[in-house]
Scaffold this motif. Structure first.
Motif, PDB file in Angstrom:
ATOM      1  N   PRO A 143       0.837  -1.209   0.000  1.00 49.75           N
ATOM      2  CA  PRO A 143       0.000   0.000   0.000  1.00 49.75           C
ATOM      3  C   PRO A 143       0.868   1.254   0.000  1.00 49.75           C
ATOM      4  O   PRO A 143       2.081   1.195   0.212  1.00 49.75           O
ATOM      5  N   VAL A 144       0.223   2.376  -0.209  1.00 50.94           N
ATOM      6  CA  VAL A 144       0.944   3.644  -0.285  1.00 50.94           C
ATOM      7  C   VAL A 144       1.635   3.978   1.042  1.00 50.94           C
ATOM      8  O   VAL A 144       2.666   4.631   1.055  1.00 50.94           O
ATOM      9  N   PHE A 145       1.086   3.499   2.146  1.00 50.84           N
ATOM     10  CA  PHE A 145       1.718   3.682   3.457  1.00 50.84           C
ATOM     11  C   PHE A 145       1.931   2.306   4.079  1.00 50.84           C
ATOM     12  O   PHE A 145       1.005   1.494   4.122  1.00 50.84           O
ATOM     13  N   LEU A 146       3.127   2.049   4.580  1.00 47.58           N
ATOM     14  CA  LEU A 146       3.427   0.740   5.161  1.00 47.58           C
ATOM     15  C   LEU A 146       2.541   0.415   6.355  1.00 47.58           C
ATOM     16  O   LEU A 146       2.277  -0.748   6.645  1.00 47.58           O
ATOM     17  N   SER A 147       2.042   1.439   7.046  1.00 48.05           N
ATOM     18  CA  SER A 147       1.165   1.189   8.188  1.00 48.05           C
ATOM     19  C   SER A 147      -0.168   0.563   7.758  1.00 48.05           C
ATOM     20  O   SER A 147      -0.894   0.026   8.595  1.00 48.05           O
ATOM     21  N   LEU A 148      -0.466   0.608   6.472  1.00 47.64           N
ATOM     22  CA  LEU A 148      -1.706   0.026   5.961  1.00 47.64           C
ATOM     23  C   LEU A 148      -1.502  -1.374   5.374  1.00 47.64           C
ATOM     24  O   LEU A 148      -2.427  -1.952   4.821  1.00 47.64           O
ATOM     25  N   ARG A 149      -0.302  -1.897   5.520  1.00 47.16           N
ATOM     26  CA  ARG A 149      -0.002  -3.221   4.958  1.00 47.16           C
ATOM     27  C   ARG A 149      -0.825  -4.295   5.667  1.00 47.16           C
ATOM     28  O   ARG A 149      -0.954  -4.307   6.885  1.00 47.16           O
ATOM     29  N   ILE A 150      -1.352  -5.196   4.892  1.00 50.77           N
ATOM     30  CA  ILE A 150      -2.184  -6.284   5.407  1.00 50.77           C
ATOM     31  C   ILE A 150      -1.335  -7.546   5.465  1.00 50.77           C
ATOM     32  O   ILE A 150      -0.728  -7.941   4.463  1.00 50.77           O
ATOM     33  N   GLY A 151      -1.285  -8.163   6.639  1.00 55.28           N
ATOM     34  CA  GLY A 151      -0.496  -9.384   6.815  1.00 55.28           C
ATOM     35  C   GLY A 151      -1.372 -10.540   7.270  1.00 55.28           C
ATOM     36  O   GLY A 151      -2.601 -10.425   7.383  1.00 55.28           O
ATOM     37  N   TRP A 152      -0.740 -11.659   7.577  1.00 56.71           N
ATOM     38  CA  TRP A 152      -1.465 -12.855   8.008  1.00 56.71           C
ATOM     39  C   TRP A 152      -2.217 -12.636   9.311  1.00 56.71           C
ATOM     40  O   TRP A 152      -3.259 -13.243   9.546  1.00 56.71           O
ATOM     41  N   ASN A 153      -1.696 -11.788  10.166  1.00 58.55           N
ATOM     42  CA  ASN A 153      -2.321 -11.560  11.467  1.00 58.55           C
ATOM     43  C   ASN A 153      -3.363 -10.439  11.457  1.00 58.55           C
ATOM     44  O   ASN A 153      -3.939 -10.126  12.495  1.00 58.55           O
ATOM     45  N   THR A 154      -3.614  -9.843  10.314  1.00 56.22           N
ATOM     46  CA  THR A 154      -4.592  -8.761  10.206  1.00 56.22           C
ATOM     47  C   THR A 154      -5.997  -9.362  10.105  1.00 56.22           C
ATOM     48  O   THR A 154      -6.238 -10.235   9.278  1.00 56.22           O
ATOM     49  N   SER A 155      -6.897  -8.876  10.945  1.00 55.10           N
ATOM     50  CA  SER A 155      -8.274  -9.382  10.900  1.00 55.10           C
ATOM     51  C   SER A 155      -8.950  -8.908   9.609  1.00 55.10           C
ATOM     52  O   SER A 155      -8.513  -7.941   8.975  1.00 55.10           O
ATOM     53  N   LEU A 156     -10.038  -9.571   9.243  1.00 55.10           N
ATOM     54  CA  LEU A 156     -10.771  -9.212   8.036  1.00 55.10           C
ATOM     55  C   LEU A 156     -11.290  -7.777   8.118  1.00 55.10           C
ATOM     56  O   LEU A 156     -11.173  -7.011   7.154  1.00 55.10           O
ATOM     57  N   LEU A 157     -11.822  -7.404   9.260  1.00 56.35           N
ATOM     58  CA  LEU A 157     -12.342  -6.044   9.436  1.00 56.35           C
ATOM     59  C   LEU A 157     -11.218  -5.013   9.332  1.00 56.35           C
ATOM     60  O   LEU A 157     -11.339  -4.009   8.624  1.00 56.35           O
ATOM     61  N   GLN A 158     -10.118  -5.266  10.039  1.00 61.52           N
ATOM     62  CA  GLN A 158      -8.981  -4.339  10.004  1.00 61.52           C
ATOM     63  C   GLN A 158      -8.378  -4.274   8.600  1.00 61.52           C
ATOM     64  O   GLN A 158      -8.053  -3.198   8.105  1.00 61.52           O
ATOM     65  N   GLY A 159      -8.261  -5.414   7.944  1.00 61.53           N
ATOM     66  CA  GLY A 159      -7.726  -5.446   6.585  1.00 61.53           C
ATOM     67  C   GLY A 159      -8.617  -4.678   5.616  1.00 61.53           C
ATOM     68  O   GLY A 159      -8.126  -3.956   4.744  1.00 61.53           O
TER      69      GLY A 159
ATOM     70  N   ALA B  52       3.294  13.722  -3.901  1.00 65.89           N
ATOM     71  CA  ALA B  52       3.640  14.644  -2.818  1.00 65.89           C
ATOM     72  C   ALA B  52       2.411  14.977  -1.972  1.00 65.89           C
ATOM     73  O   ALA B  52       2.494  15.013  -0.739  1.00 65.89           O
ATOM     74  N   ILE B  53       1.280  15.174  -2.622  1.00 63.72           N
ATOM     75  CA  ILE B  53       0.048  15.476  -1.882  1.00 63.72           C
ATOM     76  C   ILE B  53      -0.364  14.281  -1.029  1.00 63.72           C
ATOM     77  O   ILE B  53      -0.705  14.427   0.150  1.00 63.72           O
ATOM     78  N   VAL B  54      -0.323  13.083  -1.616  1.00 67.99           N
ATOM     79  CA  VAL B  54      -0.695  11.873  -0.876  1.00 67.99           C
ATOM     80  C   VAL B  54       0.225  11.675   0.322  1.00 67.99           C
ATOM     81  O   VAL B  54      -0.231  11.403   1.439  1.00 67.99           O
ATOM     82  N   LYS B  55       1.526  11.817   0.123  1.00 66.22           N
ATOM     83  CA  LYS B  55       2.482  11.645   1.227  1.00 66.22           C
ATOM     84  C   LYS B  55       2.274  12.699   2.301  1.00 66.22           C
ATOM     85  O   LYS B  55       2.332  12.406   3.505  1.00 66.22           O
ATOM     86  N   PHE B  56       2.033  13.945   1.897  1.00 60.62           N
ATOM     87  CA  PHE B  56       1.796  15.012   2.873  1.00 60.62           C
ATOM     88  C   PHE B  56       0.552  14.727   3.698  1.00 60.62           C
ATOM     89  O   PHE B  56       0.574  14.841   4.925  1.00 60.62           O
ATOM     90  N   LEU B  57      -0.532  14.362   3.031  1.00 59.21           N
ATOM     91  CA  LEU B  57      -1.783  14.070   3.756  1.00 59.21           C
ATOM     92  C   LEU B  57      -1.628  12.866   4.685  1.00 59.21           C
ATOM     93  O   LEU B  57      -2.100  12.895   5.818  1.00 59.21           O
ATOM     94  N   GLY B  58      -0.961  11.836   4.189  1.00 59.70           N
ATOM     95  CA  GLY B  58      -0.754  10.646   5.010  1.00 59.70           C
ATOM     96  C   GLY B  58       0.074  10.931   6.241  1.00 59.70           C
ATOM     97  O   GLY B  58      -0.215  10.463   7.350  1.00 59.70           O
ATOM     98  N   LYS B  59       1.119  11.724   6.043  1.00 63.28           N
ATOM     99  CA  LYS B  59       1.955  12.088   7.188  1.00 63.28           C
ATOM    100  C   LYS B  59       1.176  12.943   8.182  1.00 63.28           C
ATOM    101  O   LYS B  59       1.297  12.768   9.387  1.00 63.28           O
ATOM    102  N   SER B  60       0.363  13.858   7.650  1.00 63.94           N
ATOM    103  CA  SER B  60      -0.464  14.707   8.531  1.00 63.94           C
ATOM    104  C   SER B  60      -1.451  13.892   9.346  1.00 63.94           C
ATOM    105  O   SER B  60      -1.794  14.264  10.458  1.00 63.94           O
ATOM    106  N   LEU B  61      -1.915  12.782   8.794  1.00 64.36           N
ATOM    107  CA  LEU B  61      -2.881  11.930   9.487  1.00 64.36           C
ATOM    108  C   LEU B  61      -2.224  10.815  10.296  1.00 64.36           C
ATOM    109  O   LEU B  61      -2.899   9.971  10.859  1.00 64.36           O
ATOM    110  N   GLY B  62      -0.894  10.802  10.343  1.00 66.47           N
ATOM    111  CA  GLY B  62      -0.162   9.818  11.139  1.00 66.47           C
ATOM    112  C   GLY B  62      -0.074   8.436  10.514  1.00 66.47           C
ATOM    113  O   GLY B  62       0.192   7.470  11.210  1.00 66.47           O
ATOM    114  N   LEU B  63      -0.249   8.352   9.209  1.00 68.76           N
ATOM    115  CA  LEU B  63      -0.154   7.048   8.541  1.00 68.76           C
ATOM    116  C   LEU B  63       1.267   6.695   8.137  1.00 68.76           C
ATOM    117  O   LEU B  63       1.537   5.568   7.764  1.00 68.76           O
ATOM    118  N   GLU B  64       2.164   7.660   8.212  1.00 66.99           N
ATOM    119  CA  GLU B  64       3.546   7.384   7.799  1.00 66.99           C
ATOM    120  C   GLU B  64       4.488   7.710   8.946  1.00 66.99           C
ATOM    121  O   GLU B  64       4.342   8.676   9.634  1.00 66.99           O
TER     122      GLU B  64
END
Length: 145
Positions: free
Chosen positions: A5-21, A133-145
């Motif tokens: 995903p665009v932000f690593l904090s949004l990466r879905i792994g084996w331990n991610t629940s269906l709802l969280q994913g 740049a806009i996506v990265k700025f917004l993501g960082k502002s929202l604490g996703l990066e």
């Protein structure tokens, strides 16, 4: 995309629940879909303004997208890999050659042809950079990066 995903904090792994994913995937789409709408709108602008033969389109739009979507920095860091540039270009052809072929005969015949059609390359690359740049700025502002 789920695997990168665009932000690593949004990466879905084996331990991610269906709802969280599902939530993480939806957040990724909220950031990426508008950017791709803008990018494809810029491509649409160029194909409505300039005449492209099939091979011009293959070269111009494939190169613009491959370099704009991070490839420029990749190839600057590994110049010898430039010989493999056609490979990432084909990934973009897979999503836009058929739509181009389906609309090109219905586009205005008054479109100009010539060297200005190649301005699509820096135009699309610049659009990727601005959207990124806009996506990265917004993501960082929202604490996703």
């Amino acid at each position: 995309m789920i695997s990168m995903p665009v932000f690593l904090s949004l990466r879905i792994g084996w331990n991610t629940s269906l709802l969280q994913g599902s939530l993480q995937y939806a957040l990724d789409l909220i950031f990426t879909v508008p950017a791709y709408i803008v990018i494809f709108s810029v491509i649409w602008y160029f194909i409505n303004r300039y005449k492209y033969t099939l091979w011009q389109y293959v070269f111009v739009m494939g190169l613009a997208q491959a370099l704009g979507d991070g490839g420029l920095f990749f190839f600057l860091g590994a110049p010898s890999m430039i010989f493999f540039l056609p490979y990432p270009m084909t990934n973009y052809h897979a999503i836009n050659i058929i739509p181009f072929l389906s609309v090109r005969d219905r586009l205005s015949q008054e479109r100009s042809s010539g060297a200005f059609a190649y301005f699509a390359i820096p135009g699309v690359i610049g659009t990727y950079f601005i959207c990124g740049a806009i996506v990265k700025f917004l993501g960082k502002s929202l604490g996703l990066e």
